[in-house]
Design a protein around this motif. Structure first.
Motif, PDB file in Angstrom:
ATOM      1  N   GLY A  51       0.833  -1.215   0.000  1.00  0.00           N
ATOM      2  CA  GLY A  51       0.000   0.000   0.000  1.00  0.00           C
ATOM      3  C   GLY A  51       0.860   1.255   0.000  1.00  0.00           C
ATOM      4  N   GLY A 102     -19.526   0.917  -2.391  1.00  0.00           N
ATOM      5  CA  GLY A 102     -18.481   1.676  -3.085  1.00  0.00           C
ATOM      6  C   GLY A 102     -17.082   1.204  -2.764  1.00  0.00           C
ATOM      7  N   ILE A 104     -14.471  -2.127  -2.155  1.00  0.00           N
ATOM      8  CA  ILE A 104     -14.323  -3.567  -2.387  1.00  0.00           C
ATOM      9  C   ILE A 104     -13.187  -4.188  -1.568  1.00  0.00           C
ATOM     10  N   HIS A 105     -12.643  -3.462  -0.614  1.00  0.00           N
ATOM     11  CA  HIS A 105     -11.581  -4.023   0.230  1.00  0.00           C
ATOM     12  C   HIS A 105     -12.178  -5.104   1.134  1.00  0.00           C
ATOM     13  N   GLU A 106     -11.605  -6.292   1.020  1.00  0.00           N
ATOM     14  CA  GLU A 106     -12.250  -7.461   1.628  1.00  0.00           C
ATOM     15  C   GLU A 106     -11.448  -8.109   2.756  1.00  0.00           C
ATOM     16  N   ILE A 107     -10.116  -8.017   2.647  1.00  0.00           N
ATOM     17  CA  ILE A 107      -9.253  -8.852   3.490  1.00  0.00           C
ATOM     18  C   ILE A 107      -9.487  -8.612   4.990  1.00  0.00           C
ATOM     19  N   GLY A 108      -9.484  -7.337   5.391  1.00  0.00           N
ATOM     20  CA  GLY A 108      -9.627  -7.024   6.817  1.00  0.00           C
ATOM     21  C   GLY A 108     -11.002  -7.397   7.345  1.00  0.00           C
ATOM     22  N   VAL A 112     -11.863 -10.123  10.314  1.00  0.00           N
ATOM     23  CA  VAL A 112     -12.699  -9.828  11.489  1.00  0.00           C
ATOM     24  C   VAL A 112     -13.849 -10.841  11.563  1.00  0.00           C
ATOM     25  N   MET A 149     -18.956  -2.691  10.369  1.00  0.00           N
ATOM     26  CA  MET A 149     -18.792  -2.079   9.043  1.00  0.00           C
ATOM     27  C   MET A 149     -17.338  -1.745   8.800  1.00  0.00           C
ATOM     28  N   SER A 150     -16.882  -2.106   7.597  1.00  0.00           N
ATOM     29  CA  SER A 150     -15.522  -1.839   7.201  1.00  0.00           C
ATOM     30  C   SER A 150     -15.525  -0.784   6.090  1.00  0.00           C
ATOM     31  N   LEU A 153     -11.588   3.431   2.395  1.00  0.00           N
ATOM     32  CA  LEU A 153     -11.358   4.626   1.571  1.00  0.00           C
ATOM     33  C   LEU A 153     -11.950   5.860   2.249  1.00  0.00           C
ATOM     34  N   THR A 154     -11.263   6.975   2.119  1.00  0.00           N
ATOM     35  CA  THR A 154     -11.830   8.211   2.681  1.00  0.00           C
ATOM     36  C   THR A 154     -13.133   8.564   1.953  1.00  0.00           C
ATOM     37  N   MET A 179     -20.186  -1.333  15.286  1.00  0.00           N
ATOM     38  CA  MET A 179     -18.721  -1.274  15.424  1.00  0.00           C
ATOM     39  C   MET A 179     -18.139  -0.954  14.039  1.00  0.00           C
ATOM     40  N   GLY A 182     -11.371  -0.050   9.700  1.00  0.00           N
ATOM     41  CA  GLY A 182     -10.788   0.231   8.384  1.00  0.00           C
ATOM     42  C   GLY A 182      -9.730   1.313   8.520  1.00  0.00           C
ATOM     43  N   GLU A 200      -9.211  -1.407  15.984  1.00  0.00           N
ATOM     44  CA  GLU A 200      -8.114  -1.200  15.022  1.00  0.00           C
ATOM     45  C   GLU A 200      -7.680  -2.483  14.340  1.00  0.00           C
ATOM     46  N   ALA A 202      -8.415  -7.202  14.202  1.00  0.00           N
ATOM     47  CA  ALA A 202      -9.411  -8.254  14.418  1.00  0.00           C
ATOM     48  C   ALA A 202      -9.474  -8.699  15.881  1.00  0.00           C
TER      49      ALA A 202
HETATM   50 CO1  HCB Z   1      -6.703  -0.305  -1.957  1.00  0.00          CO
HETATM   51  N1  HCB Z   1      -6.324   1.434  -1.120  1.00  0.00           N
HETATM   52  N2  HCB Z   1      -7.585   0.631  -3.427  1.00  0.00           N
HETATM   53  N3  HCB Z   1      -6.848  -2.062  -2.730  1.00  0.00           N
HETATM   54  N4  HCB Z   1      -5.571  -0.932  -0.635  1.00  0.00           N
HETATM   55  C1  HCB Z   1      -5.743   1.397   0.225  1.00  0.00           C
HETATM   56  C2  HCB Z   1      -6.839   1.277   1.286  1.00  0.00           C
HETATM   57  C3  HCB Z   1      -4.928   2.762   0.316  1.00  0.00           C
HETATM   58  C4  HCB Z   1      -4.762   3.331   1.742  1.00  0.00           C
HETATM   59  C5  HCB Z   1      -3.555   2.615  -0.422  1.00  0.00           C
HETATM   60  C6  HCB Z   1      -2.747   3.887  -0.405  1.00  0.00           C
HETATM   61  O1  HCB Z   1      -2.930   4.725  -1.242  1.00  0.00           O
HETATM   62  N5  HCB Z   1      -1.843   4.017   0.553  1.00  0.00           N
HETATM   63  C7  HCB Z   1      -5.823   3.667  -0.628  1.00  0.00           C
HETATM   64  C8  HCB Z   1      -6.940   4.446   0.081  1.00  0.00           C
HETATM   65  C9  HCB Z   1      -6.602   5.928   0.187  1.00  0.00           C
HETATM   66  C10 HCB Z   1      -7.691   6.679   0.858  1.00  0.00           C
HETATM   67  O2  HCB Z   1      -8.849   6.602   0.580  1.00  0.00           O
HETATM   68  N6  HCB Z   1      -7.272   7.483   1.801  1.00  0.00           N
HETATM   69  C11 HCB Z   1      -6.381   2.618  -1.598  1.00  0.00           C
HETATM   70  C12 HCB Z   1      -6.905   2.949  -2.885  1.00  0.00           C
HETATM   71  C13 HCB Z   1      -6.780   4.399  -3.312  1.00  0.00           C
HETATM   72  C14 HCB Z   1      -7.541   1.990  -3.705  1.00  0.00           C
HETATM   73  C15 HCB Z   1      -8.195   2.214  -5.083  1.00  0.00           C
HETATM   74  C16 HCB Z   1      -9.054   3.483  -5.203  1.00  0.00           C
HETATM   75  C17 HCB Z   1      -7.054   2.188  -6.140  1.00  0.00           C
HETATM   76  C18 HCB Z   1      -7.499   2.513  -7.554  1.00  0.00           C
HETATM   77  O3  HCB Z   1      -8.344   1.862  -8.119  1.00  0.00           O
HETATM   78  N7  HCB Z   1      -6.897   3.533  -8.088  1.00  0.00           N
HETATM   79  C19 HCB Z   1      -9.038   0.921  -5.239  1.00  0.00           C
HETATM   80  C20 HCB Z   1     -10.439   1.104  -4.629  1.00  0.00           C
HETATM   81  C21 HCB Z   1     -11.412   0.094  -5.085  1.00  0.00           C
HETATM   82  C22 HCB Z   1     -12.713   0.204  -4.294  1.00  0.00           C
HETATM   83  O4  HCB Z   1     -12.781  -0.227  -3.158  1.00  0.00           O
HETATM   84  N8  HCB Z   1     -13.731   0.795  -4.888  1.00  0.00           N
HETATM   85  C23 HCB Z   1      -8.268  -0.035  -4.391  1.00  0.00           C
HETATM   86  C24 HCB Z   1      -8.212  -1.417  -4.635  1.00  0.00           C
HETATM   87  C25 HCB Z   1      -7.489  -2.319  -3.878  1.00  0.00           C
HETATM   88  C26 HCB Z   1      -7.296  -3.793  -4.282  1.00  0.00           C
HETATM   89  C27 HCB Z   1      -8.526  -4.387  -4.988  1.00  0.00           C
HETATM   90  C28 HCB Z   1      -6.114  -3.873  -5.200  1.00  0.00           C
HETATM   91  C29 HCB Z   1      -6.886  -4.431  -2.915  1.00  0.00           C
HETATM   92  C30 HCB Z   1      -8.059  -5.061  -2.122  1.00  0.00           C
HETATM   93  C31 HCB Z   1      -8.207  -6.545  -2.422  1.00  0.00           C
HETATM   94  C32 HCB Z   1      -9.150  -7.244  -1.474  1.00  0.00           C
HETATM   95  O5  HCB Z   1      -9.452  -6.807  -0.367  1.00  0.00           O
HETATM   96  N9  HCB Z   1      -9.604  -8.408  -1.946  1.00  0.00           N
HETATM   97  C33 HCB Z   1      -6.369  -3.217  -2.145  1.00  0.00           C
HETATM   98  C34 HCB Z   1      -5.524  -3.308  -1.005  1.00  0.00           C
HETATM   99  C35 HCB Z   1      -5.039  -4.693  -0.635  1.00  0.00           C
HETATM  100  C36 HCB Z   1      -5.152  -2.160  -0.241  1.00  0.00           C
HETATM  101  C37 HCB Z   1      -4.163  -2.081   0.939  1.00  0.00           C
HETATM  102  C38 HCB Z   1      -2.745  -2.165   0.374  1.00  0.00           C
HETATM  103  C39 HCB Z   1      -4.291  -3.108   2.043  1.00  0.00           C
HETATM  104  C40 HCB Z   1      -5.685  -3.273   2.680  1.00  0.00           C
HETATM  105  C41 HCB Z   1      -5.650  -4.540   3.521  1.00  0.00           C
HETATM  106  O6  HCB Z   1      -6.091  -5.603   3.075  1.00  0.00           O
HETATM  107  N10 HCB Z   1      -5.030  -4.460   4.738  1.00  0.00           N
HETATM  108  C42 HCB Z   1      -4.502  -0.643   1.504  1.00  0.00           C
HETATM  109  C43 HCB Z   1      -3.365   0.047   2.268  1.00  0.00           C
HETATM  110  C44 HCB Z   1      -3.556   0.010   3.758  1.00  0.00           C
HETATM  111  O7  HCB Z   1      -4.615  -0.274   4.305  1.00  0.00           O
HETATM  112  N11 HCB Z   1      -2.507   0.382   4.487  1.00  0.00           N
HETATM  113  C45 HCB Z   1      -4.858   0.097   0.212  1.00  0.00           C
HETATM  114  C46 HCB Z   1      -4.826  -5.629   5.613  1.00  0.00           C
HETATM  115  C47 HCB Z   1      -6.036  -5.831   6.529  1.00  0.00           C
HETATM  116  C48 HCB Z   1      -5.793  -7.020   7.449  1.00  0.00           C
HETATM  117  O8  HCB Z   1      -6.172  -4.645   7.307  1.00  0.00           O
HETATM  118  O9  HCB Z   1      -7.111  -2.370   7.783  1.00  0.00           O
HETATM  119  O10 HCB Z   1      -8.193  -3.846   6.002  1.00  0.00           O
HETATM  120  P1  HCB Z   1      -7.483  -3.726   7.280  1.00  0.00           P
HETATM  121  O11 HCB Z   1      -8.436  -4.425   8.365  1.00  0.00           O
HETATM  122  C49 HCB Z   1      -8.113  -4.512   9.749  1.00  0.00           C
HETATM  123  C50 HCB Z   1      -8.581  -3.308  10.583  1.00  0.00           C
HETATM  124  O12 HCB Z   1      -8.770  -2.127   9.844  1.00  0.00           O
HETATM  125  C51 HCB Z   1      -9.815  -3.797  11.304  1.00  0.00           C
HETATM  126  O13 HCB Z   1      -9.528  -5.183  11.491  1.00  0.00           O
HETATM  127  C52 HCB Z   1      -8.930  -5.678  10.287  1.00  0.00           C
HETATM  128  C53 HCB Z   1      -8.163  -6.918  10.579  1.00  0.00           C
HETATM  129  O14 HCB Z   1      -7.069  -6.713  11.455  1.00  0.00           O
HETATM  130  N12 HCB Z   1     -11.132  -3.681  10.631  1.00  0.00           N
HETATM  131  C54 HCB Z   1     -12.315  -3.697  11.320  1.00  0.00           C
HETATM  132  C55 HCB Z   1     -11.412  -3.642   9.318  1.00  0.00           C
HETATM  133  N13 HCB Z   1     -12.720  -3.619   9.130  1.00  0.00           N
HETATM  134  C56 HCB Z   1     -13.321  -3.648  10.322  1.00  0.00           C
HETATM  135  C57 HCB Z   1     -14.662  -3.624  10.670  1.00  0.00           C
HETATM  136  C58 HCB Z   1     -14.992  -3.640  12.011  1.00  0.00           C
HETATM  137  O15 HCB Z   1     -16.272  -3.614  12.381  1.00  0.00           O
HETATM  138  C59 HCB Z   1     -13.989  -3.685  12.992  1.00  0.00           C
HETATM  139  C60 HCB Z   1     -12.657  -3.712  12.660  1.00  0.00           C
END
Ligand code: HCB
Length: 218
Positions: A51, A102, A104-108, A112, A149-150, A153-154, A179, A182, A200, A202
Motif C-alpha cells: 500500500g 463503493g 471492495i476491500h475485503e481482506i480485513g 474480522v 462495518m468496514s 477509503l476516505t 462497530m 478500516g 483497530e 481483528a
Molecule cells: Co486499496 N487502497 N484501493 N486495494 N488498498 C488502500 C486502502 C490505500 C490506503 C492505499 C494507499 O494509497 N496508501 C488507498 C486508500 C486511500 C484513501 O482513501 N485514503 C487505496 C486505494 C486508493 C484503492 C483504489 C481506489 C485504487 C485505484 O483503483 N486507483 C481501489 C479502490 C477500489 C474500491 O474499493 N472501490 C483499491 C483497490 C485495492 C485492491 C482491490 C487492489 C486491494 C483489495 C483486495 C481485497 O481486499 N480483496 C487493495 C488493497 C489490498 C489495499 C491495501 C494495500 C491493504 C488493505 C488490507 O487488506 N489491509 C490498503 C493500504 C492500507 O490499508 N494500508 C490500500 C490488511 C487488513 C488485514 O487490514 O485495515 O483492512 P485492514 O483491516 C483490519 C482493521 O482495519 C480492522 O480489522 C482488520 C483486521 O485486522 N477492521 C475492522 C477492518 N474492518 C473492520 C470492521 C470492524 O467492524 C472492525 C474492525
C-alpha cells in the motif's frame, strides 16, 4: 528462525508472489508459529508495504492486486487454523458484517468475520460493496445484536454514518450495537458518527464485540 520466516512471508506478499506466500505460511505453521502471529507479523506488514509503495507511485494497481491475491491465498490456509484454535460452544451473539457500498476491500473485513465466528459469534458476512438497505434487511432478518462495518477509503467512510442513520430511521438502532473499522477510520470518527465503538484490528474487534453485546438490552 521464526523472524526470518515472517520477514520472507511479508516480502512474498509485497512482491505479489502467491506461491512463496503460501509456502512460507505452510512452513511457519508447520514450525508451530501461531496463525495470528503469521498474520500480524508477516502478511499485514507485507500488504501495508505494498500500500505504501502504491501511495508513493512505486507500485501500480496490478501490483496491489497481486499483493492482495498473495495475502488472500495465505489467509485461506490460516482461516481453518484460527477456527480450530478458538472454537467455543456458547453462542455469544449475532453479527452482521460487511464492507460498505463503493468499497471492495475485503481482506480485513473477512479476517474480522473469521475471528468473530471462531470466538463464538454467529456471523452473517454480507461481503463487499454492501448497499445500506442490505445492512438494514440483514439486521432485521437475523435479529442481529451487532453490525460491523468496514471502510478502507476516505471516499466511502461516510457510508458508515449513513447506515447508522438508516438504522435509526428504521427504528432498529436501539436494539443493535455498531462497530466500525478500516484504515482511515478511528475512535474519533466512530464517536462523530454515533457508532458504539471502533476496533483497530481483528483481535480488538472481538474484544469490542464481546463488550458491546454484553451491554445489549435483552
Ligand atoms: Co486499496 N487502497 N484501493 N486495494 N488498498 C488502500 C486502502 C490505500 C490506503 C492505499 C494507499 O494509497 N496508501 C488507498 C486508500 C486511500 C484513501 O482513501 N485514503 C487505496 C486505494 C486508493 C484503492 C483504489 C481506489 C485504487 C485505484 O483503483 N486507483 C481501489 C479502490 C477500489 C474500491 O474499493 N472501490 C483499491 C483497490 C485495492 C485492491 C482491490 C487492489 C486491494 C483489495 C483486495 C481485497 O481486499 N480483496 C487493495 C488493497 C489490498 C489495499 C491495501 C494495500 C491493504 C488493505 C488490507 O487488506 N489491509 C490498503 C493500504 C492500507 O490499508 N494500508 C490500500 C490488511 C487488513 C488485514 O487490514 O485495515 O483492512 P485492514 O483491516 C483490519 C482493521 O482495519 C480492522 O480489522 C482488520 C483486521 O485486522 N477492521 C475492522 C477492518 N474492518 C473492520 C470492521 C470492524 O467492524 C472492525 C474492525
Amino acid at each position: 528462525m521464526a523472524h526470518e520466516q515472517l520477514a520472507s512471508i511479508a516480502t512474498a506478499v509485497t512482491t505479489g508472489d502467491r506461491q512463496a506466500a503460501v509456502a512460507g505460511t505452510q512452513q511457519a505453521l508447520a514450525a508451530g508459529v501461531e496463525p495470528l502471529t503469521i498474520i500480524d507479523e508477516g502478511l499485514v506488514p507485507g500488504i501495508r508495504e505494498a500500500g505504501d509503495k502504491f501511495q508513493c507511485g512505486d507500485y501500480f494497481l496490478p501490483n496491489l492486486i497481486a499483493s492482495a491475491r498473495a495475502m488472500s491465498a495465505a489467509m485461506l490456509l490460516l482461516e481453518p487454523e484460527l477456527r480450530s484454535r478458538q472454537q467455543m460452544a456458547r453462542r455469544l451473539g449475532t453479527v452482521v458484517i460487511g464492507t460498505v457500498k463503493g468499497d471492495i476491500h475485503e481482506i480485513g473485513k473477512s479476517l474480522v468475520a473469521t475471528m468473530l465466528s471462531a470466538s463464538g459469534f454467529e456471523v452473517h458476512d454480507l461481503g463487499v460493496d454492501v448497499p445500506i438497505e442490505k445492512f438494514i434487511a440483514a439486521v432485521r432478518e437475523h435479529r442481529a445484536n451487532l453490525v460491523g462495518m468496514s471502510a478502507l477509503l476516505t471516499t466511502t467512510m461516510g457510508v458508515q454514518r449513513k447506515v447508522i442513520e438508516a438504522l435509526r430511521a428504521e427504528g432498529l438502532r436501539d436494539g443493535v450495537k455498531v462497530m466500525v473499522g478500516g484504515a482511515p477510520v478511528g475512535q474519533q470518527w466512530a464517536t462523530q458518527i454515533g457508532a458504539d465503538g471502533y476496533a483497530e484490528d481483528a483481535v480488538a474487534a472481538v474484544e469490542l464485540a464481546k463488550r458491546l453485546v454484553a451491554a445489549t438490552p435483552a
